[in-house]
Design an enzyme around this catalytic site. Structure first.
Site, PDB file in Angstrom:
ATOM      1  N   ASP A  32      -9.596 -31.059  53.197  1.00  0.00           N
ATOM      2  CA  ASP A  32      -9.285 -29.742  52.583  1.00  0.00           C
ATOM      3  C   ASP A  32     -10.308 -29.154  51.968  1.00  0.00           C
ATOM      4  O   ASP A  32     -11.490 -29.522  52.165  1.00  0.00           O
ATOM      5  CB  ASP A  32      -8.194 -30.255  51.582  1.00  0.00           C
ATOM      6  N   HIS A  69      -8.001 -23.837  54.240  1.00  0.00           N
ATOM      7  CA  HIS A  69      -8.302 -25.238  53.685  1.00  0.00           C
ATOM      8  C   HIS A  69      -9.429 -25.964  54.224  1.00  0.00           C
ATOM      9  O   HIS A  69      -9.498 -27.096  54.299  1.00  0.00           O
ATOM     10  CB  HIS A  69      -7.032 -25.987  53.671  1.00  0.00           C
ATOM     11  N   GLU A  80      -0.962 -21.916  54.697  1.00  0.00           N
ATOM     12  CA  GLU A  80      -1.933 -21.323  53.569  1.00  0.00           C
ATOM     13  C   GLU A  80      -3.109 -20.751  54.057  1.00  0.00           C
ATOM     14  O   GLU A  80      -4.181 -21.072  53.367  1.00  0.00           O
ATOM     15  CB  GLU A  80      -1.840 -22.269  52.297  1.00  0.00           C
TER      16      GLU A  80
END
Ligand code: ZN
Length: 770
Positions: A194, A264, A328
């Site tokens: 991440d 990410h 995201e």
């Protein structure tokens, strides 16, 4: 009859007699069918042997597990053999004919216990059931004759751990896998990369761990802007990963690695800035959230990178699935990047069906990676954002933002794993009393909610329901640093999860689950796990009663323990009033209640302030519809005297409205004099929840013609607060009327906010008139 027991009793001293216990087969998760019968029990003695089929290494390992488990609870460690003795044998075998490969049966008779499974994994679940049927501190245990038939509802029973935000040691990851195994969970989703850290050694790209696994410091609290100044890092070598994968395999758990792409990825970009659109420089993130810098799919080098990484990943993980994230991923860099725009042109991607060309660019990345992995015999799982644009042809969708993504994917004929935040996010608080909890991300997912989650909604046809492979809970670790805290957040909610995964809906019953839970909690204690004890706390139901114009209070505990309470704010003791059924409250009061148990499992003190105004428990009519997600028990909660204790707007105390004027009429039942009106707004601008912009109070004697009593414009006073409770009071010369109408207007979100120009949410907990 019962000769064996009697013989055993005779051989014990009087004190030891009491410690003879019968196994309790009603464990968690509850087996499908338990049929006990009369007859002599099986006595577990030190001469017991565990028998496994010769030459089957997995069954040998199963036998070792059973011996180890029995030793933990009873102190007896049976020998393991492949030659069945005449009696005193626990016999493990495979070959059960059942289309469900995880089905097993247990038969207990005087001379033997047999566990027969449709596979080695199935036998392992039988072993778990048997070991959980023995209490954690059993000294002498007997097993009443029984036939148990059991099989799981879902084939995919998952649990995730994020080791990117906070690294956990390889030893702790094994302990986590043990916890999963105890709950018959068969998939460990390992979130390895991440923005805040890259945790898997990749030989072709060594800087991923040299640079990408280390961050200089970490933000204190919730993106406060203040940093702790302490470096944080760590990664797993490929040898460690192989060892962990093997460890999980022995426990019949498949490890599914996640390499989250193309968003990410800051940790990777910090190591290899040429993989980004701007070329950097980038830093491993020390704060939380979603970052604009992501992989550049315009550059071919990005795909070389991803394919090299994934080639090493698939060598390490035998799992059929590789999780490729996909969540995201902002598109702002792609919009500005000449390489990305050239790729969009080359692929002839256009804005269509509500999605931008850049969304289709992400679909291109997903589809290209899927093809690469499919060619290597692997399938992909992605978060539900991969539905935006075009879904990769064979992808399995992990539905997290709600159920909708999963429903849509199932309707499109894709496999789905349900993991919606509202039921399955174990980084959310498990109690409403968040003041006494370690910092968590927010939200509210109590154990009861996890238990009652139904992952295959009625809106789907049977054929579509079959696409729901199962469910999973996730533990993101932004705020969860230590192993102790990880355990606290997952246990005992994971017990509820395991029943939602294993038990058929018609057999699920939360009250019955609670009666079975203490036995499992004792085992957690024996194993040294740090579990949360909220289930022992007093539960309060506080329901406005419009007939008596008061608040009805009902208190309960999981085990009907004695509850003591006070109404003067003092901490209850055994000399306080003992709860003896429902009571009512009309005045401003502070209730404190606690369960006091002889066993010592004392509860936390339940504390609730009742702030009843003259409007309290009076009929209220709401002329505006609340957002269905934040409606809870409806308009009565605005006059129940209960405040939201914090800015956690998901606890059920705050009612939420989406950008509308809130209009409520309160019938005071008789002409009533008031001189103040107060409302409280929960403001969390990061979640698009703003303060009100204007409040208007009107009065009427006939509920048709209203006159303005007072109003207040709030002049954007709170629009820069990011999280707060705003209290607004209108004060005026006394007015006497029977009806009062309150209007609360939303705020147009300001220019600095991503929602600029549209109206914010408004959350209120109570309307007080005095
Ligand atoms: Zn680019």
């Amino acid at each position: 009859m019962l000769i064996a027991v009697i013989a055993l009793l005779l051989s014990c001293s009087p004190k030891e007699k009491k410690s003879i216990e019968s196994a309790n087969y009603r464990v968690i998760p509850l087996p499908s069918e338990i049929v006990t019968s009369e007859g002599n029990p099986f006595v577990l003695s030190s001469s017991v042997k565990i028998v496994f089929p010769e030459g089957n290494e997995k069954m040998h390992r199963n036998a070792e597990f059973l011996a180890e488990f029995l030793n933990i609870s009873t102190g007896i460690k049976p020998d393991i053999t492949s030659t069945a003795p005449e009696k005193n044998a626990i016999i493990l075998s495979i070959g059960l004919q059942n289309p469900n490969k995880e089905a097993y049966e247990i038969a207990v008779g005087e001379n033997s216990i047999t566990i027969t499974g449709a596979s080695e994994a199935a036998v392992f679940y039988g072993i778990q059931t048997l070991r959980k049927s023995v209490s954690a501190d059993a000294k002498r245990i007997v097993f009443q004759p029984v036939k148990i038939k059991d099989e799981p509802r879902f084939a995919y029973r998952g649990m995730m751990l994020d080791v990117a935000r906070h690294f956990q040691s390889a030893d702790f990851v094994k302990r986590y896998i043990d916890i999963l195994a105890l709950h018959n969970i068969n998939r460990f989703h390992w979130h390895l990369t991440d923005d805040q850290g890259w945790r898997i050694e990749i030989k072709a790209y060594p800087k991923l761990t040299v640079v990408g696994s280390q961050r200089e410091q970490t933000v204190v609290g919730k993106n406060t802007g203040e940093y702790d100044g302490k470096p944080h890092g760590g990664f797993y070598t490929q040898e460690e990963i192989k060892d962990i994968v093997k460890y999980a395999q022995d426990r019949h758990i498949t490890v599914i690695p996640e390499i989250d792409l193309p968003g990410h990825m800051l940790a990777a970009l910090a190591a290899y800035p040429e993989l980004g659109c701007t070329g950097g420089p980038y830093e491993v993130a020390g704060s939380w959230g979603v970052f604009d810098d992501v992989l550049c799919p315009g550059k071919e080098g990005t795909f070389t990178f991803l394919e090299s990484v994934l080639s090493e990943v698939i060598e390490l993980f035998p799992s059929e699935y590789i999780h490729i994230g996909g969540d995201e991923c902002p598109k702002v860099r792609w919009e500005e990047c000449s390489d990305c725009q050239a790729r969009i042109k080359e692929l002839k991607l256009k804005d269509k069906e509500g999605h931008k060309a850049e969304h289709y660019l992400q679909s291109y990345v997903t589809a290209r990676i899927e093809k690469f992995l499919n060619n290597k015999g692997k399938s992909i799982i992605g978060w539900d954002e991969i539905l935006e644009g075009e879904l990769a042809p064979n992808a399995t969708v992990m539905s997290w933002r709600g159920m909708e993504g999963g429903i849509q994917a199932a309707q499109m004929g894709h496999d789905v794993i349900m993991t919606p935040t509202a039921y399955c996010y174990f980084d959310y608080y498990q109690t409403q009393n968040t003041d006494e909890e370690p910092l968590a991300i927010g939200g509210y997912v109590p154990i009861e909610k996890v238990y009652n989650f139904e992952p295959a909604p009625e809106i789907l046809t049977d054929k579509q329901k079959a696409r729901i492979l199962g469910l999973q809970a996730n533990l993101w670790t932004e705020y969860i640093e230590t192993p102790d805290y990880v355990e606290y957040m997952i246990m005992p909610r994971i017990a509820a999860l395991s029943e939602a995964q294993w038990v058929k809906p018609e057999k699920k019953n939360y009250e019955a689950f609670l009666t079975r839970l203490p036995g499992l909690l004792n085992l957690y204690g024996k194993l040294g796990y740090n579990y949360a004890t909220h289930v022992f706390d007093v539960q309060a139901k506080m329901i406005p009663n419009f007939e008596t114009n008061s608040l009805d209070v009902e208190l309960s505990t999981i085990d009907n323990a004695p509850v003591y309470y006070t109404l003067d704010g003092t901490v209850p003791t055994v000399s306080s009033t003992k709860y003896d059924g429902k009571f009512s409250i009309r005045e401003n009061t502070e209730i404190k209640a606690m369960a006091i148990r002889a066993s010592g499992n004392t509860s936390k003190v339940l504390s609730e302030k009742i702030n009843a105004s003259k409007a309290g428990y009076k009929p209220i009519t709401l002329l505006t519809t609340p957002d269905p997600n934040y409606r809870y028990t409806g308009e009565s909660m605005l006059v129940d005297g209960l405040f939201g204790n914090s800015t956690n707007y998901k606890t059920g105390k705050w009612m939420g409205f989406k950008g509308e004027n809130i209009v409520a009429i309160i019938d005071m039942l008789e002409p009533t004099e008031i001189s103040t009106a107060q409302i409280r707004n929960c403001v969390v601008t990061g979640d698009w929840i703003f303060d009100a912009s204007e409040i208007i109070l009107e009065s009427s004697d006939n509920n048709s013609v209203f006159t303005v009593v007072s109003s207040q414009k709030l002049l954007d006073a709170n629009t820069t607060h990011w999280s707060d409770i705003a209290v607004h009071t209108l004060s005026f010369d006394p007015v006497t009327a029977r009806y009062f109408r309150l209007t609360v207007k939303p705020t147009v979100m300001p220019a600095w906010h991503p929602g600029k120009g549209s109206k914010g949410y408004v959350f209120i907990d109570e309307i007080s008139l005095n």
